[in-house]
Structures are given as structure tokens and as C-alpha cells.
Enzyme design. Structure first.
Site, short mmCIF file in Angstrom:
data_model
loop_
_atom_site.label_atom_id
_atom_site.label_comp_id
_atom_site.label_asym_id
_atom_site.label_seq_id
_atom_site.Cartn_x
_atom_site.Cartn_y
_atom_site.Cartn_z
N ASP A 1 32.60 11.68 85.25
CA ASP A 1 34.01 11.28 85.33
C ASP A 1 34.89 11.68 84.13
OD1 ASP A 1 32.48 9.79 87.06
OD2 ASP A 1 33.18 7.86 86.36
N GLU B 1 34.65 2.31 92.59
CA GLU B 1 34.61 2.76 91.19
C GLU B 1 35.97 3.37 90.81
OE1 GLU B 1 29.97 3.74 90.49
OE2 GLU B 1 31.07 5.42 91.32
C1 FRU Z 1 31.55 6.98 88.63
C2 FRU Z 1 30.66 6.15 87.70
C3 FRU Z 1 31.46 5.01 87.09
C4 FRU Z 1 30.70 4.72 85.81
C5 FRU Z 1 30.26 6.11 85.41
C6 FRU Z 1 28.94 6.17 84.70
O1 FRU Z 1 31.10 8.27 88.83
O2 FRU Z 1 29.54 5.67 88.41
O3 FRU Z 1 31.58 3.88 87.91
O4 FRU Z 1 31.51 4.12 84.84
O5 FRU Z 1 30.21 6.89 86.58
O6 FRU Z 1 28.69 7.44 84.20
#
Ligand code: FRU
Length: 487
Positions: free
Chosen positions: A17, A195
């Protein structure tokens, strides 16, 4: 496979992300979920890159590192101009990052902050962390913005209770003490975990008197195209609560939605590789720019690593967002921000007949602007790469685009092979396509329908246009390309 040329990817190791997107002091900062130790998800920290134009990115040293107790999961950054946090050092207003502290042993998630006095290069953990703890194992991805409205001016955090499929909203005066405001969800669809939410205002059709709020929620799995996907909801925000404009049904957390239920919602992207997209802080409200991770949890960890030093993960192009009314519905419009290219080929007012395909030279990277009309009953096919062994085929028929990338997927994980579908207006196609090493981003209908997919690398620069069952009329087709320094 080689790394993308016009999309940000780290020089080595794993990324997912985008985090802490912020424009500050003339530079765009892109932090991102990063593993300093390898090309798999783990030891999550915030990597860092910056740019003056959202196109050429310079990778910088790791900004925020995992600790013995915590990984640093996704979050956001704000400029605390009047030092509400009291974290200014030497009188300089700080940047404050807000992120999820993911406890490595206990599987517990809370929100923490860190501040930077040097414009975002180096960060100090706030000793009073966590600043917000609900005693939850799945409370994550805080996006913070400065709210100013009838109820006053304060910081608002949108985050998720991922397993409950809920967006939770909090407010604060100092970024340290947070007070619960409201929650949204589960609504629309709630199969996968929720998310990386975002919430921001935008004028409709450029009219500053008609502002709507857009709530973005990424979900995994359960996205429209399979696996990870991102929906958006247009509504209002009164400083406490987000209320959707349309009647979005309440659903039970974990319940699977039918294809029709999914299709009735609004999606940021119809492809499989646009996830966890969020927008930049530090820009005027009407200058809303989103970037997303160009992958999908269905296969991200099994993708072949790229480059001399193993690397996995890239970002989408940055996209300028706006709201437009189309077919009586307010829709999110995305305009990609890419490098300057120059025309290398053009076709106008031509007809492609069945059995007589048109072959074009389309190097990487490139942009294709395309306006096609189909004769009654006809379909068009665009084959990317060698005609008989293309990396992917785009089919256009009767108001629907289908991107089939199964044929080129031999060296990829099984879950990668798929066909993505997207409705387009008017039976023909009016679109802009960006092609890079291993990806396509397709913006149709003035950017209101977007499809992003990773692809196998094309074995040749060719793109061929076929007509099937009738003629395809080309109103306009322009290929642009250019020399681009590797990102
Ligand atoms: C989304 C996610 C978020 C988390 C991050 C961990 O892709 O699962 O919810 O903060 O990636 O790397």
C-alpha cells in the site's frame, strides 16, 4: 520480466500500500508498505520516495522502521501547521504520520504517531504511543484529514475495524487524544476484510456550491473483479457521520454478494490490480490525487520477483479525481498523470474489416488514445504483443469491455489468470490506455470507468486491432511514446 518504467517500484524488496501521501514544500511524498529484508510481505516499515511531478520518483531511505514489538502498517500523514500536536521541534511545524502499530506477538492493532521536523525524511516515534487503542486485533489503516465546517475545525480519522467490515471515525484537537464520532458499515458488500479507507469532499461537475463527500473502502477478498478491490460511496459528511446519497443496503459481515449486487455498487477500478488507493494530503480540496498499489492479495506474494535484486510490487499512476454526473448518477472520474510523450503514430477515420487487421507499433511505455465505433453485431479485439501469442486480449462487444490476460499468464500464479469486465457507454469505445512493462491502465468514458491490470510482458511492441463479425470504425487512434528514465 523487467521493472516498470513509468510506475513507481522500489529498487529492491517488497512493497504494498501507498502510505502517508502528502504534498509538502514543493514535493510529493510517497511512503509505502515496505519490507527492508526481502521480497515477501514482512517486517513492515514505511519506505519513502518523493517527486516534484508525480511521475519521476526518487527513492529515499526508509522513513519509519518496524520495531522489536511492532510492524508499521498503513496510515497517512498531515502537516500540523499550527503545531496542535505540540510536536514541533525548534519552532518548526511538524509533519505527523499516523499509522497502525501491528503487534508482532499478540496480533493486536492500535494507532500510533510519529513526527518529522525535516520535511518527512526522518521521523521520531511519539513516546506516548499508542494514541488510539480499541483493544482490537483488526483496527487499522488510519487516514487523517483536517475538517473545517459548521461544527468547527478539528482532525478527523477514518480507519477500519477490518473483520467487522466497518469504517470508524474519530476526532481530535491534537492528534494525540481521539474521540469516537461514528461508524459506517457493513453496507453494500462485506465479504472480505475492509481496509484502507479514505474520505474527502469534491465538487460535482466543477460546481463549488455542490460538494459531495466520497468514502473509499478497499476490501479483500470480495472485490468486483475477484480478490482485492475498492468501492466508493458518494454522500455527505457533517463532521460526525457519513451518509450515502443512494440507499446502500446493510449487509451481514462476511456474507458473500452476488455478481448483480457487486455490479450495483460503484468501484474505483474494474481491474484486479488497483488496491488500497488513498489520496494526497497537503493539496487544495479540489486537487484530489489518488495512488494505489498495483497488485492483488490473491497472488501478490506469488508473483515472480523482478529485477537484478528481487523486487515485488508497484504503484498505479497517480490519478486526479473529480466527480461528474453521467447517466443521472454522480461518478468518480480519474485522470491519469503520466510522463510527457509524443505522437509516433495516428489513424483517423479508417475502417478495419474482418480478416484485415490493423497492426500498430506501440513501444513501452506508451499511451494510446482510442475512439472506436462498431458496426451492428461487430466486436473489436486488441491484441497486445505478438498476434498469435499476445500477453492479453481486449474484447469490445455490445457495451462491454473484457480484458483477457489468461493467455500470457503461464509464468504467473494460477490465481492471476483472469478476464476482467467493464461496461462502457455507447457501444463503441472512447478510452486512453497506458502501457508499461507488465501493466495496462485503461480509462474509458472520460475516466469514469477504469481498469487496471498487471500483464505478462509483451513479446513484441505490436498491438493489433481485429474486427470480428462486422467492421470497426476508427474515429481516432493516436499512439504516443517517449524516452523515460527508469522510475
Ligand atoms: C492492505 C493491508 C492493510 C495493512 C497493510 C499491511 O493491503 O492489508 O490493511 O495495513 O496492508 O501491509
Amino acid at each position: 520480466m523487467t521493472r516498470p518504467l513509468i510506475h513507481f517500484s522500489s529498487a529492491r524488496n517488497w512493497l504494498n500500500d501507498p502510505n502517508g501521501l502528502i504534498f509538502h514544500d514543493g514535493r510529493y511524498h510517497l511512503y509505502f508498505q515496505y519490507n527492508p529484508h526481502g521480497a515477501d510481505h514482512g517486517f513492515m516499515s514505511w519506505g519513502h520516495a518523493s517527486s516534484t511531478d508525480l511521475v519521476a520518483w526518487q527513492e529515499l531511505p526508509i522513513a519509519i522502521r518496524y520495531t522489536a514489538e511492532h510492524e508499521i502498517f498503513s496510515g497517512s500523514a498531515v502537516f500540523d501547521a499550527s503545531n496542535t500536536s505540540g510536536l514541533a521541534a525548534d519552532g518548526a511545524a511538524p509533519l505527523v504520520a499516523v499509522f497502525t502499530l501491528a503487534d508482532r506477538a499478540a496480533g493486536h492493532q492500535s494507532q500510533g504517531i510519529a513526527s518529522s521536523a525535516d520535511g518527512g525524511l526522518t521521523w521520531s516515534m511519539f513516546p506516548g504511543n499508542p494514541v488510539l487503542d480499541r483493544g482490537s486485533a483488526d483496527f487499522r489503516d488510519p487516514k487523517v484529514f483536517r475538517y473545517s465546517g459548521a461544527r468547527g475545525e478539528y482532525w478527523v480519522m477514518v480507519a477500519v475495524e477490518a473483520m467487522q467490515r466497518k469504517v470508524v471515525l474519530y476526532r481530535s484537537d491534537d492528534l494525540r487524544r481521539w474521540e469516537f464520532l461514528s461508524e459506517y458499515g457493513p453496507r453494500g458488500t462485506a465479504f472480505g476484510v475492509w481496509e484502507c479507507p479514505d474520505l474527502f469532499p469534491l465538487p460535482v461537475d466543477g460546481d463549488p456550491r455542490e460538494v459531495r463527500w466520497v468514502l473509499i473502502v478497499s476490501m479483500n477478498p470480495g472485490g468486483l473483479a475477484g480478490g482485492s478491490g475498492t468501492m466508493y460511496v458518494v454522500g455527505s459528511f457533517d463532521g460526525v457521520r457519513f451518509t450515502p446519497d443512494l440507499a446502500i443496503p446493510e449487509v451481514e459481515a462476511g456474507a458473500e454478494s452476488s455478481e448483480a449486487e457487486l455490479a450495483a455498487l460503484d468501484w474505483v477500478d474494474y481491474g484486479r490490480d488497483c488496491y488500497a488507493g488513498v489520496t494526497f494530503a497537503g493539496l487544495p480540496d479540489e486537487d484530489r490525487i489518488l495512488m494505489a498499489w498495483m497488485s492483488n492479495w490473491d497472488y501478490a506474494e506469488q508473483m515472480p520477483p523482478l529485477g537484478a535484486e528481487p523486487q515485488r510490487g508497484a504503484m498505479t499512476l497517480a490519478r486526479r479525481l473529480s466527480l461528474v454526473t453521467a447517466d443521472g448518477r454522480i461518478r468518480l472520474r480519474q485522470e491519469p498523470i503520466g510522463p510527457a510523450l509524443r505522437p509516433i503514430g495516428a489513424v483517423a477515420e479508417a475502417e478495419v474489416r474482418p480478416g484485415a487487421p490493423l497492426t500498430l507499433d506501440v513501444p513501452t511505455p506508451s499511451r494510446i488514445r482510442l475512439r472506436l465505433r462498431l458496426d451492428h453485431g461487430a466486436s473489436a479485439q486488441l491484441r497486445f504483443g505478438e498476434e498469435l501469442a499476445p500477453a492479453a486480449v481486449l474484447h469490445l462487444h455490445d457495451g462491454e469491455l473484457a480484458l483477457d490476460r489468461r493467455i500470457g499468464a503461464a509464468e504467473f500464479p494460477d490465481a492471476f489468470g483472469s478476464v476482467e469486465r467493464m461496461p462502457v457507454r455507447g457501444g463503441g469505445l472512447d478510452a486512453v490506455l497506458w502501457l508499461d512493462n507488465g501493466s495496462i491502465e485503461l480509462f474509458a468514458d472520460d475516466g469514469t470507468a477504469v481498469l487496471t491490470d498487471r500483464l505478462a510482458e509483451r513479446s513484441s511492441d505490436c498491438v493489433t486491432l481485429h474486427a470480428v463479425g462486422g467492421s470497426v470504425r476508427i474515429d481516432e487512434l493516436i499512439v504516443e511514446a517517449g524516452e523515460v528514465d527508469p522510475a
